[in-house]
Design a protein around this motif. Structure first.
Motif, PDB file in Angstrom:
ATOM      1  N   VAL A 209       0.835  -1.207   0.000  1.00 20.22           N
ATOM      2  CA  VAL A 209       0.000   0.000   0.000  1.00 20.22           C
ATOM      3  C   VAL A 209       0.867   1.253   0.000  1.00 20.22           C
ATOM      4  O   VAL A 209       0.685   2.167  -0.825  1.00 20.22           O
ATOM      5  CB  VAL A 209      -0.952   0.001   1.216  1.00 20.22           C
ATOM      6  N   VAL A 210       1.827   1.299   0.906  1.00 14.61           N
ATOM      7  CA  VAL A 210       2.612   2.520   1.103  1.00 14.61           C
ATOM      8  C   VAL A 210       3.508   2.818  -0.089  1.00 14.61           C
ATOM      9  O   VAL A 210       3.576   3.962  -0.574  1.00 14.61           O
ATOM     10  CB  VAL A 210       3.456   2.415   2.390  1.00 14.61           C
ATOM     11  N   LEU A 211       4.210   1.792  -0.607  1.00 13.31           N
ATOM     12  CA  LEU A 211       5.160   2.031  -1.685  1.00 13.31           C
ATOM     13  C   LEU A 211       4.480   2.211  -3.037  1.00 13.31           C
ATOM     14  O   LEU A 211       5.161   2.452  -4.046  1.00 13.31           O
ATOM     15  CB  LEU A 211       6.178   0.884  -1.749  1.00 13.31           C
ATOM     16  N   ALA A 212       3.175   2.081  -3.039  1.00 12.54           N
ATOM     17  CA  ALA A 212       2.429   2.350  -4.279  1.00 12.54           C
ATOM     18  C   ALA A 212       2.169   3.839  -4.455  1.00 12.54           C
ATOM     19  O   ALA A 212       1.678   4.267  -5.503  1.00 12.54           O
ATOM     20  CB  ALA A 212       1.110   1.586  -4.270  1.00 12.54           C
ATOM     21  N   THR A 213       2.514   4.637  -3.427  1.00 11.64           N
ATOM     22  CA  THR A 213       2.287   6.078  -3.493  1.00 11.64           C
ATOM     23  C   THR A 213       3.617   6.820  -3.575  1.00 11.64           C
ATOM     24  O   THR A 213       4.649   6.345  -3.081  1.00 11.64           O
ATOM     25  CB  THR A 213       1.523   6.566  -2.249  1.00 11.64           C
ATOM     26  N   ASP A 214       3.585   7.982  -4.205  1.00 10.97           N
ATOM     27  CA  ASP A 214       4.800   8.801  -4.291  1.00 10.97           C
ATOM     28  C   ASP A 214       5.283   9.200  -2.903  1.00 10.97           C
ATOM     29  O   ASP A 214       6.488   9.200  -2.620  1.00 10.97           O
ATOM     30  CB  ASP A 214       4.526  10.050  -5.130  1.00 10.97           C
ATOM     31  N   ALA A 215       4.343   9.566  -2.020  1.00 10.08           N
ATOM     32  CA  ALA A 215       4.717   9.987  -0.663  1.00 10.08           C
ATOM     33  C   ALA A 215       5.385   8.843   0.088  1.00 10.08           C
ATOM     34  O   ALA A 215       6.368   9.043   0.820  1.00 10.08           O
ATOM     35  CB  ALA A 215       3.479  10.475   0.088  1.00 10.08           C
ATOM     36  N   GLY A 216       4.877   7.631  -0.062  1.00  9.97           N
ATOM     37  CA  GLY A 216       5.461   6.485   0.613  1.00  9.97           C
ATOM     38  C   GLY A 216       6.863   6.197   0.123  1.00  9.97           C
ATOM     39  O   GLY A 216       7.785   5.968   0.929  1.00  9.97           O
ATOM     40  N   ARG A 217       7.047   6.200  -1.200  1.00 12.10           N
ATOM     41  CA  ARG A 217       8.381   5.934  -1.754  1.00 12.10           C
ATOM     42  C   ARG A 217       9.373   7.024  -1.333  1.00 12.10           C
ATOM     43  O   ARG A 217      10.527   6.734  -1.005  1.00 12.10           O
ATOM     44  CB  ARG A 217       8.303   5.835  -3.281  1.00 12.10           C
ATOM     45  N   GLN A 218       8.890   8.265  -1.306  1.00 10.88           N
ATOM     46  CA  GLN A 218       9.756   9.363  -0.887  1.00 10.88           C
ATOM     47  C   GLN A 218      10.141   9.228   0.581  1.00 10.88           C
ATOM     48  O   GLN A 218      11.296   9.446   0.964  1.00 10.88           O
ATOM     49  CB  GLN A 218       9.058  10.703  -1.120  1.00 10.88           C
ATOM     50  N   GLY A 219       9.174   8.812   1.419  1.00 11.24           N
ATOM     51  CA  GLY A 219       9.464   8.615   2.834  1.00 11.24           C
ATOM     52  C   GLY A 219      10.489   7.521   3.055  1.00 11.24           C
ATOM     53  O   GLY A 219      11.391   7.648   3.901  1.00 11.24           O
ATOM     54  N   PHE A 220      10.384   6.436   2.298  1.00 12.16           N
ATOM     55  CA  PHE A 220      11.338   5.326   2.411  1.00 12.16           C
ATOM     56  C   PHE A 220      12.733   5.788   1.992  1.00 12.16           C
ATOM     57  O   PHE A 220      13.730   5.530   2.677  1.00 12.16           O
ATOM     58  CB  PHE A 220      10.854   4.165   1.547  1.00 12.16           C
ATOM     59  N   ARG A 221      12.814   6.509   0.867  1.00 12.06           N
ATOM     60  CA  ARG A 221      14.121   6.980   0.381  1.00 12.06           C
ATOM     61  C   ARG A 221      14.741   7.979   1.362  1.00 12.06           C
ATOM     62  O   ARG A 221      15.948   7.941   1.633  1.00 12.06           O
ATOM     63  CB  ARG A 221      13.971   7.611  -1.003  1.00 12.06           C
ATOM     64  N   SER A 222      13.911   8.860   1.916  1.00 13.67           N
ATOM     65  CA  SER A 222      14.420   9.849   2.872  1.00 13.67           C
ATOM     66  C   SER A 222      14.975   9.166   4.116  1.00 13.67           C
ATOM     67  O   SER A 222      16.030   9.550   4.640  1.00 13.67           O
ATOM     68  CB  SER A 222      13.301  10.822   3.238  1.00 13.67           C
ATOM     69  N   TRP A 223      14.275   8.134   4.580  1.00 12.01           N
ATOM     70  CA  TRP A 223      14.752   7.402   5.763  1.00 12.01           C
ATOM     71  C   TRP A 223      16.075   6.718   5.456  1.00 12.01           C
ATOM     72  O   TRP A 223      17.013   6.763   6.269  1.00 12.01           O
ATOM     73  CB  TRP A 223      13.691   6.369   6.162  1.00 12.01           C
ATOM     74  N   GLY A 286      16.126  13.180  13.316  1.00 17.20           N
ATOM     75  CA  GLY A 286      15.757  11.853  12.808  1.00 17.20           C
ATOM     76  C   GLY A 286      14.993  11.055  13.846  1.00 17.20           C
ATOM     77  O   GLY A 286      14.417  11.607  14.792  1.00 17.20           O
ATOM     78  N   TRP A 287      15.024   9.754  13.653  1.00 13.87           N
ATOM     79  CA  TRP A 287      14.279   8.850  14.540  1.00 13.87           C
ATOM     80  C   TRP A 287      15.179   8.271  15.619  1.00 13.87           C
ATOM     81  O   TRP A 287      16.369   8.028  15.398  1.00 13.87           O
ATOM     82  CB  TRP A 287      13.674   7.700  13.745  1.00 13.87           C
ATOM     83  N   VAL A 288      14.601   8.026  16.799  1.00 15.41           N
ATOM     84  CA  VAL A 288      15.279   7.316  17.881  1.00 15.41           C
ATOM     85  C   VAL A 288      14.398   6.128  18.270  1.00 15.41           C
ATOM     86  O   VAL A 288      13.226   6.311  18.605  1.00 15.41           O
ATOM     87  CB  VAL A 288      15.525   8.215  19.111  1.00 15.41           C
TER      88      VAL A 288
END
Length: 835
Positions: A209-223, A286-288
């Motif tokens: 579901v998530v990687l089917a969207t531009d926002a999801g792919r961008q979030g994954f790449r940013s992380w 970032g994330w902790v």
């Protein structure tokens, strides 16, 4: 019939069915009985018994492993687990209890258990005097007890001034009952694998579901970009602030703080009145997901991370996030783990992790140690936010704090593993499916962009952690060279030392084991003697109990006493033949079961024969089959099975069925609460029910299950109002009725009430409904419909009993009415009776 028998004998649930009477005989329970009735770790022994019956382990081997598995040459783990049998006696750690008295109790209990379970004889009388009817003497009783004089045990399982036990120094009511052994439990491993598969399935579904969207792919790449930047300066994935801010929460501390190179904090001065140390670190934007506390040996403390050479030390850690211009957020933890720790316990069970208190054993200070704390939920921080870690310890000498955005349920593997780093630095086009799945999984599990997903993952990960990588403790027998001196106790008085000292020996009137005349007999000699060809008693005792299990009555209907005071066999030649057949078949349990259940006698109808009422009122001549009520565990199993709820998993720890609140309110030392098992654990078979000796589950007690404080080879069968009330009102049965009713209402192609009543009777009783039954149930159904239509609140209450989700697709009044009908069906005598 023969094919059906073979199929049933091959089912894993054969072992569970066969295990119940054996667990009664060996007095298996989850608690120790007596005063505090604390928990004991022993469920792997139950798995051993179930597995032995399923694998058709020869009964002679089964016997030897339980009594003396530890004395076999190079004993296997399974054989050592089997020796838990010797540890199933009740035990105490009550203050004021006299060790000598309880050692005498433990030994006497073992004699009663061995004599009843294997010899079919109650030697209890001989504890005080020679048996008045059977040829057992008091010397026989105590000579048999002497075989167990090498079992390592304590009369009182803690240390008091009047009875010092150095090996149990520091022991409390929360501690287990040693000796124990950590073993790999297959059920726990299977459960852990299923849970991990559920996590993988959940993540895979979310990724689609998530990687089917531009926002999801961008979030994954940013992380990924953020993690790559971190690994440039911290190859292990842990970020260390080189200049943390440190101070004492207590300004009156007698110690001093200074920051070393690479972010280490050195504590100097007296250990007393140190106060709490606060460390403020900058985790970076970032994330902790995890915090690491490193303990660093330092030359200023003679190469130790402690300021003194205490036998042990404790460290308590708390953390919070301080945002620039925002509120303070206190952090909670999902799990924690350390490279080394002194275990902490709660009611016999070792606590997972090192939070809130990390206890370090003595001698650990000269090696680098660290603990990892996984956040309950990952947090996202800005570049100007800070993490404040508060440490409470009187002896801490040198330490360092680190943070990571990469948490792992195996906490010590948090950070960037070599596999992860290898995948992260590869171009996307060159990633294998496995590597891409690993990166995406780490992304989803270490962020909270989807709160609903994070909550599900947290729940599953908590269950994975609780599987403890399949390692569980179990009580075992450990032989000691410091044998307990065994005397004949006049009139059973443990304070009277005037009786003669005896060595291990079997009853004098029975065939004697071979001995070399030099060495003392051992438990292994006893175990081998029990199943020796010249010993006629164990085979007779076991096949007689099997006969009772399948026919309702034993060939001798006093299975605990086959001696002069017992009932003479109704078919003595049959009993002798079965015993010989059992032994000569190689002690093949399934062979004897097969003989019994394939016999024409067993396959008879249970219909009552009026012409035999006066000749054979108790059917001892077996002109028909005996109808008999199901045992307590199977009454509940049957209801769950009818409803489609029964969990068929085999083995594993005890489950906790629903129980009245505050039922344990009178149990102390320690006090404890009862928490019903969640999810599918609630629907485990009754053989896995938690067995509290002094407060047996009310449902089990109402249906005549023994408390297992003593060996029991024959359960009484009573008929009481409490049984009907249990079937009507126990949440397990109400929930089963509710789910059963839902199944009836959703049944395909069933359109009328009459057809649905037929289906209910056929499902529960395996026969069509009779006209009178159908008319009565339909009338009752109409009354219940009317009532619940007029009282919707009551319908809602009924439909929310138990944890199984209520059926939103069904009308509440209709579902409640059919639930009431299902309660009636589950309460029928025929439902809980085997014909």
């Amino acid at each position: 019939c023969e094919k059906q028998v073979e199929r049933l004998l091959a089912l894993p649930h054969f072992g569970e069915r066969m295990a119940v009477p054996w667990l009664d005989a060996v007095r298996f329970a989850d608690t120790v009985g007596y005063h505090g009735d604390q928990n004991q770790n022993i469920f792997p022994y139950r798995d051993y018994v179930i597995d032995s019956f399923n694998r058709n382990k020869p009964f002679d081997q089964f016997t030897i492993e339980q009594i003396a598995g530890d004395l076999l040459p190079s004993p296997t783990m399974e054989q050592r687990i089997a020796t838990g049998f010797n540890r199933l006696n009740m035990m105490t750690r009550e203050g004021g209890a006299q060790p000598k008295e309880y050692l005498a109790k433990y030994q006497a209990d073992r004699v009663r258990t061995v004599s009843t379970a294997w010899l079919g004889s109650t030697m209890a009388c001989a504890e005080c005097h020679d048996h008045k009817y059977d040829p057992f003497t008091s010397k026989d009783f105590y000579s048999l007890a002497a075989f167990f004089g090498d079992v390592k045990q304590w009369g009182v399982y803690t240390t008091y001034d009047y009875t010092p036990n150095p090996e149990l120094a520091g022991w409390s009511n929360e501690h287990p009952f040693p000796p124990e052994l950590f073993v790999t439990n297959q059920y726990s491993l299977r459960r852990e694998a299923r849970l991990k598969a559920d996590v993988a399935k959940l993540i895979q579904s979310e990724l689609k579901v998530v990687l089917a969207t531009d926002a999801g792919r961008q979030g994954f790449r940013s992380w990924q970009t953020g993690i790559r930047e971190l690994l440039k300066t911290s190859s292990d994935g842990w970020r260390i602030d080189p200049k943390p801010q440190v101070n004492f929460a207590n300004t009156n501390s007698a110690a001093t703080l200074s920051v070393e190179t690479e972010g280490g904090v050195l504590v100097m001065g007296k250990s007393a009145k140190t106060g709490k140390i606060q460390v403020r670190v900058a985790p970076g934007a970032g994330w902790v997901s995890a915090i690491r506390l490193e303990l660093l040996p330092h030359v200023a403390h003679t190469n130790s991370f402690l300021r003194s050479s205490k036998a042990s030390t404790e460290i308590r850690l708390a953390a919070e996030v301080k945002r620039m211009g925002g509120p303070v957020e206190k952090l909670s933890f999902l799990h924690s783990a350390a490279t080394t720790k002194a275990p902490s316990y709660s009611n016999g069970h070792e606590l997972l992790g090192v939070h809130p208190t990390w206890r370090l054993p003595g001698g650990s200070g000269t090696n680098r140690q660290f603990a990892v704390y996984l956040l309950d939920a990952p947090i996202k921080v800005a570049s100007d936010d800070s993490l404040v870690v508060t440490l409470d310890s009187e002896d801490l000498g040198c330490f360092r704090i680190a943070t990571s955005p990469l948490a792992n349920t195996s906490a010590l593997r948090s950070g960037a593993t070599p596999e992860f780093t290898k995948a992260l630095i590869r171009p996307d086009a060159m990633l294998s499916r496995k590597q891409n799945r690993m990166l995406a999984s780490a992304w989803l599990q270490n962020t909270t962009n989807n709160p609903a997903l994070s909550a599900k993952l947290k729940s599953l990960n908590r269950e994975i952690i609780e599987c403890r990588d399949g390692l569980v403790p179990t009580m075992v027998t450990q032989a000691t060279t410091n044998h307990l001196v065994t005397r004949v106790l006049p009139r059973g008085n443990w304070q009277d030392d005037s009786g003669m000292i005896v060595e291990p020996a079997v009853p004098q009137f029975l065939p004697q084991p071979k001995r070399d005349g030099i060495n003392q007999l051992t438990r292994l000699d006893l175990a081998r003697w029990l199943v020796a060809p010249e010993n006629p008693l164990p085979a007779r005792a076991f096949v007689n109990r099997l006969w009772k299990q399948f026919f309702g009555n034993g060939i001798s209907n006093q299975p605990e006493e086959l001696g002069a005071q017992g009932e003479s066999p109704t078919h003595p030649e049959l009993l002798d033949w079965l015993a010989v057949e059992f032994r000569e078949s190689g002690w093949d349990v399934k062979h004897v079961v097969r003989l019994m259940v394939e016999s024409s006698t067993y396959r008879q109808d249970a219909k009552y024969l009026t012409e035999l009422r006066d000749i054979d009122p108790n059917n001892r001549l077996l002109a028909r089959q005996n109808p008999r009520r199901l045992e307590a565990e199977f009454v509940r199993d049957n209801a769950l099975f009818i409803a489609g709820l029964l969990n068929s998993d085999v083995g594993g720890p005890s489950a906790f069925p629903y129980q009245p609140p505050d039922y344990y309110s009178n149990i102390q030392f320690p006090s404890r609460d009862y928490f019903a098992s969640p999810d599918e654990q609630q629907y485990r078979r009754g053989v896995y029910s938690h067995w509290q000796r002094t407060f047996l589950h009310p449902m089990l007690a109402n249906f005549d299950a023994p408390a297992r404080e003593e060996c029991a080879v024959d359960r009484p069968v009573s008929s009481t109002p409490q049984q009907a009330l249990t079937l009507l009102n126990d949440p397990s049965f109400v929930e089963a009725a509710r789910v059963f009713a839902g199944n009836l209402l959703r049944a395909p192609k069933i359109k009328t009430d009459a057809a649905r009543v037929d289906l209910a009777i056929e499902t529960a009783l395996l026969r069509p409904a009779r006209k009178a039954e159908q008319d009565s149930l339909l009338k009752f159904l109409a009354e219940q419909r009317s009532y619940f239509s007029a009282n919707p609140t009551d319908a809602e209450k009924l439909l929310h009993i138990g944890q199984h989700a209520s059926s939103a697709d069904l009308k509440p009044a209709e579902h409640a009415a059919w639930t009431s009908l299902a309660r009636v069906v589950l309460n029928l005598h025929e439902t809980i009776t085997r014909y």
